[in-house]
Write a protein that holds these residues in place. Structure first.
Motif, short mmCIF file in Angstrom:
data_model
loop_
_atom_site.label_atom_id
_atom_site.label_comp_id
_atom_site.label_asym_id
_atom_site.label_seq_id
_atom_site.Cartn_x
_atom_site.Cartn_y
_atom_site.Cartn_z
N UNK A 239 -19.00 53.71 -17.42
CA UNK A 239 -18.98 54.61 -16.26
C UNK A 239 -18.67 56.01 -16.55
N UNK A 240 -18.04 56.74 -17.62
CA UNK A 240 -17.76 57.49 -17.87
C UNK A 240 -18.83 58.51 -18.42
N UNK A 241 -19.43 57.66 -19.83
CA UNK A 241 -20.51 57.87 -20.08
C UNK A 241 -21.77 58.18 -19.96
N UNK A 242 -22.16 57.20 -18.73
CA UNK A 242 -23.53 56.91 -17.08
C UNK A 242 -23.45 58.71 -16.67
N UNK A 243 -22.31 58.61 -16.00
CA UNK A 243 -21.54 59.65 -14.80
C UNK A 243 -21.86 61.17 -16.11
N UNK A 244 -22.34 61.23 -16.84
CA UNK A 244 -22.31 62.85 -17.45
C UNK A 244 -24.38 62.91 -17.16
N UNK A 245 -24.70 61.95 -17.61
CA UNK A 245 -26.57 62.07 -17.65
C UNK A 245 -26.93 61.86 -16.25
N UNK A 246 -26.64 61.66 -15.29
CA UNK A 246 -27.30 61.57 -14.02
C UNK A 246 -26.05 61.18 -13.24
#
Length: 84
Positions: free
Chosen positions: A45-52
């Protein structure tokens, strides 16, 4: 060198926890894997939150945990396959 030592020690502790949970029984192992699943979902979730935009963290954790627990309960013969 210090980083290598810390990573090696962390890996040894991780391996000891995994092996200990295997010897403790399927329920302990399953709960440990559930904890690892939740930690992995939080990191994803932390990684994907940076993408959009991403789904809520609570929704991801609950849905992943339910899928895991339903499969795990079939594996340990707590629930028959027909309920899935």
């Amino acid at each position: 060198m210090k980083t290598f030592l810390i990573r090696s020690l962390s890996g040894a502790i991780y391996a000891a926890i995994i092996i200990g949970s295997i010897f403790a029984g399927p329920l302990v192992f399953g709960l440990l894997m559930l904890a690892f699943l939740i930690l992995a979902i939080i990191e994803l979730h932390k990684i994907l939150r940076e993408k959009g935009p991403v789904p809520s963290l609570g929704l991801l954790i609950v849905s992943s945990a339910l899928i895991y627990l339903s499969a795990f309960s079939v594996v340990i013969s707590f629930m028959p396959v027909q309920f899935l």
